[in-house]
Design a protein around this motif. Structure first.
Motif, PDB file in Angstrom:
ATOM      1  N   GLY A 129    -147.197 -63.243-100.129  1.00  0.00           N
ATOM      2  CA  GLY A 129    -147.698 -63.218-101.366  1.00  0.00           C
ATOM      3  C   GLY A 129    -148.319 -61.578-102.130  1.00  0.00           C
ATOM      4  N   HIS A 130    -147.599 -60.176-101.627  1.00  0.00           N
ATOM      5  CA  HIS A 130    -148.211 -58.953-101.666  1.00  0.00           C
ATOM      6  C   HIS A 130    -146.423 -58.871-103.036  1.00  0.00           C
ATOM      7  N   ILE A 131    -145.467 -59.588-103.167  1.00  0.00           N
ATOM      8  CA  ILE A 131    -144.899 -59.443-103.826  1.00  0.00           C
ATOM      9  C   ILE A 131    -145.096 -59.553-105.473  1.00  0.00           C
ATOM     10  N   LYS A 132    -146.109 -60.493-105.289  1.00  0.00           N
ATOM     11  CA  LYS A 132    -146.460 -60.958-106.864  1.00  0.00           C
ATOM     12  C   LYS A 132    -147.155 -59.834-107.357  1.00  0.00           C
ATOM     13  N   HIS A 133    -147.283 -58.788-106.111  1.00  0.00           N
ATOM     14  CA  HIS A 133    -147.838 -57.619-106.856  1.00  0.00           C
ATOM     15  C   HIS A 133    -146.948 -56.541-107.684  1.00  0.00           C
ATOM     16  N   LYS A 134    -146.582 -56.757-108.570  1.00  0.00           N
ATOM     17  CA  LYS A 134    -145.450 -55.912-108.698  1.00  0.00           C
ATOM     18  C   LYS A 134    -144.934 -54.817-109.969  1.00  0.00           C
ATOM     19  N   SER A 135    -147.089 -54.477-109.239  1.00  0.00           N
ATOM     20  CA  SER A 135    -147.293 -52.260-109.652  1.00  0.00           C
ATOM     21  C   SER A 135    -147.137 -52.236-108.191  1.00  0.00           C
ATOM     22  N   LEU A 136    -147.487 -52.766-106.860  1.00  0.00           N
ATOM     23  CA  LEU A 136    -147.164 -51.886-106.002  1.00  0.00           C
ATOM     24  C   LEU A 136    -146.487 -52.573-105.162  1.00  0.00           C
ATOM     25  N   ALA A 137    -145.233 -53.301-105.413  1.00  0.00           N
ATOM     26  CA  ALA A 137    -143.808 -54.284-104.806  1.00  0.00           C
ATOM     27  C   ALA A 137    -143.104 -54.532-104.814  1.00  0.00           C
ATOM     28  N   ALA A 138    -141.565 -54.733-104.434  1.00  0.00           N
ATOM     29  CA  ALA A 138    -141.133 -54.807-105.026  1.00  0.00           C
ATOM     30  C   ALA A 138    -140.082 -55.107-103.512  1.00  0.00           C
ATOM     31  N   GLU A 139    -139.287 -56.198-103.550  1.00  0.00           N
ATOM     32  CA  GLU A 139    -138.142 -56.966-102.973  1.00  0.00           C
ATOM     33  C   GLU A 139    -136.143 -56.881-103.060  1.00  0.00           C
ATOM     34  N   HIS A 140    -135.204 -55.885-103.011  1.00  0.00           N
ATOM     35  CA  HIS A 140    -133.921 -55.760-103.513  1.00  0.00           C
ATOM     36  C   HIS A 140    -133.155 -56.096-101.792  1.00  0.00           C
ATOM     37  N   GLN A 141    -131.838 -57.020-102.467  1.00  0.00           N
ATOM     38  CA  GLN A 141    -131.406 -58.108-102.219  1.00  0.00           C
ATOM     39  C   GLN A 141    -129.731 -56.614-101.540  1.00  0.00           C
ATOM     40  N   GLY A 142    -128.905 -56.399-100.280  1.00  0.00           N
ATOM     41  CA  GLY A 142    -127.799 -56.323-100.787  1.00  0.00           C
ATOM     42  C   GLY A 142    -127.233 -56.017 -99.382  1.00  0.00           C
ATOM     43  N   LYS A 143    -125.847 -55.724 -99.337  1.00  0.00           N
ATOM     44  CA  LYS A 143    -124.902 -55.307 -98.340  1.00  0.00           C
ATOM     45  C   LYS A 143    -124.614 -54.088 -97.689  1.00  0.00           C
ATOM     46  N   HIS A 144    -125.610 -53.424 -98.920  1.00  0.00           N
ATOM     47  CA  HIS A 144    -125.682 -51.571 -98.099  1.00  0.00           C
ATOM     48  C   HIS A 144    -126.816 -51.127 -97.827  1.00  0.00           C
ATOM     49  N   ILE A 145    -127.762 -50.618 -97.093  1.00  0.00           N
ATOM     50  CA  ILE A 145    -129.509 -49.762 -97.628  1.00  0.00           C
ATOM     51  C   ILE A 145    -129.698 -48.971 -96.695  1.00  0.00           C
ATOM     52  N   CYS A 146    -129.692 -48.062 -98.249  1.00  0.00           N
ATOM     53  CA  CYS A 146    -130.020 -46.563 -97.833  1.00  0.00           C
ATOM     54  C   CYS A 146    -131.937 -46.746 -97.787  1.00  0.00           C
ATOM     55  N   VAL A 147    -132.397 -45.726 -97.269  1.00  0.00           N
ATOM     56  CA  VAL A 147    -133.467 -45.855 -96.927  1.00  0.00           C
ATOM     57  C   VAL A 147    -134.019 -44.213 -96.896  1.00  0.00           C
ATOM     58  N   GLU A 148    -134.992 -43.121 -97.398  1.00  0.00           N
ATOM     59  CA  GLU A 148    -134.954 -42.073 -97.704  1.00  0.00           C
ATOM     60  C   GLU A 148    -136.431 -41.301 -97.629  1.00  0.00           C
ATOM     61  N   PHE A 149    -136.837 -41.078 -96.578  1.00  0.00           N
ATOM     62  CA  PHE A 149    -138.145 -40.450 -96.946  1.00  0.00           C
ATOM     63  C   PHE A 149    -137.866 -38.881 -97.198  1.00  0.00           C
ATOM     64  N   ASP A 150    -139.418 -38.309 -97.508  1.00  0.00           N
ATOM     65  CA  ASP A 150    -139.324 -37.131 -97.742  1.00  0.00           C
ATOM     66  C   ASP A 150    -140.311 -35.881 -97.028  1.00  0.00           C
ATOM     67  N   ARG A 151    -140.417 -36.827 -95.993  1.00  0.00           N
ATOM     68  CA  ARG A 151    -140.645 -36.042 -94.708  1.00  0.00           C
ATOM     69  C   ARG A 151    -140.784 -36.982 -93.482  1.00  0.00           C
ATOM     70  N   PRO A 152    -140.470 -36.227 -91.976  1.00  0.00           N
ATOM     71  CA  PRO A 152    -139.901 -37.978 -90.824  1.00  0.00           C
ATOM     72  C   PRO A 152    -141.388 -38.521 -90.701  1.00  0.00           C
ATOM     73  N   VAL A 153    -141.115 -39.907 -90.178  1.00  0.00           N
ATOM     74  CA  VAL A 153    -142.097 -40.491 -89.756  1.00  0.00           C
ATOM     75  C   VAL A 153    -141.015 -41.541 -89.005  1.00  0.00           C
ATOM     76  N   ALA A 154    -142.136 -42.155 -88.445  1.00  0.00           N
ATOM     77  CA  ALA A 154    -141.451 -43.608 -87.676  1.00  0.00           C
ATOM     78  C   ALA A 154    -141.193 -44.706 -87.855  1.00  0.00           C
ATOM     79  N   LEU A 155    -139.875 -45.682 -87.134  1.00  0.00           N
ATOM     80  CA  LEU A 155    -139.444 -46.277 -87.537  1.00  0.00           C
ATOM     81  C   LEU A 155    -139.346 -47.047 -85.935  1.00  0.00           C
TER      82      LEU A 155
END
Length: 282
Positions: A240-266
């Motif tokens: 249900g969080h995805i209904k809150h467009k101001s704080l959630a988004a969802e994207h579909q694709g074949k190639h996805i790259c996610v980069e953070f600006d500091r190291p965190v756990a995955l």
């Protein structure tokens, strides 16, 4: 005479993996051959010893299944492979309306054509999802707690403490099939092949396992303050969080790259990787 090999993880289900795997004795009339997965050093040798009619039943949780798949993916095993959940999360089974204790399920088709995540120079197949941010943090803290206590880990309690101040959100750049989105104060940025991770959370409600040969989905929760995020976060269990467009988004694709600006756990199907600034999924 055919054999049924029961590959079990003794550490699954809070160290009840062997006990739960032994429950299968009441479901089969044929003799069962039990093998502790932690003792297998070379799955190629194990595969070479299989007769064509032999069956394999993997007993464990999502992490166990992930490790098994990565070990055998390119070995060309054609034997029936079944899965019997003895873990604590069992998100893979949730996609099929099943849970721990359900009869062993044949998974040969389900573990084909799985996406690959590349992180810190290593590549892995995954069956459920990649958690990055608060979800990775929860796995990191959970791993630390298990080193000092045998009590079950409460990931929801860790998440709440993280939202209230223990975890610091990051800025993120999310690139999907060449199109880049930039987000501030990102809490989570998972990429999913199935619907569930984290013991029943649904971060990308529009992703389904049948889509895995066409696309995966990345979900982002971002920008909102700690209290607002804490109030909305429980709705992730139903998507249900995805209904809150101001704080959630969802994207579909074949190639996805996610980069953070500091190291965190995955986390990859519940298995933790530390010090990550970037992951790619194809």
């Amino acid at each position: 005479m055919s054999k049924i090999y029961i590959l079990y993880n003794p550490h699954a289900g809070h160290n009840t993996g062997k006990q739960k795997a032994e429950e299968l004795q009441s479901q089969y009339t044929s003799p069962l051959t039990y093998v502790d997965m932690t003792t297998i050093t070379d799955y190629r040798n194990f595969a070479n010893d299989l007769a064509p009619q032999d069956k394999i039943i993997v007993c464990g949780g999502d992490g166990t299944l992930n490790r098994f798949i990565n070990e055998i993916y390119d070995l060309g095993i054609e034997n029936d492979i079944l899965y019997y959940a003895t873990g604590s999360g069992n998100d893979f089974l949730r996609d099929f309306g099943k849970d721990s204790g359900s009869a062993p399920m044949r998974i040969n088709e389900e573990i084909k054509n799985l996406p690959v995540v590349t992180v810190n120079g290593n590549s892995y197949r995954f069956i459920n999802g990649i958690g990055y941010g608060l979800d990775g943090y929860c796995c990191e803290i959970g791993d630390e707690l298990r080193k000092t206590s045998e009590k079950p880990v409460s990931y929801s309690a860790i998440a709440i403490k993280g939202l209230l101040g223990k975890y610091k959100p990051t800025n993120a750049k999310v690139t999907v099939d060449g199109k880049t989105y930039e987000y501030k104060k990102v809490w989570i940025a998972p990429t999913m092949v199935g619907r569930y991770y984290g013991g029943g959370l649904m971060p990308t409600p529009n992703q389904h396992r049948r889509d895995r040969t066409d696309h995966v989905s990345v979900g982002v929760m971002f920008h909102a303050g700690r209290i607002h995020t804490l109030l909305v976060f429980p709705s992730v269990s139903k998507g249900g969080h995805i209904k809150h467009k101001s704080l959630a988004a969802e994207h579909q694709g074949k190639h996805i790259c996610v980069e953070f600006d500091r190291p965190v756990a995955l986390q990859i199907d519940g298995e933790t990787v530390l010090g990550v600034t970037k992951y790619e999924v194809t």
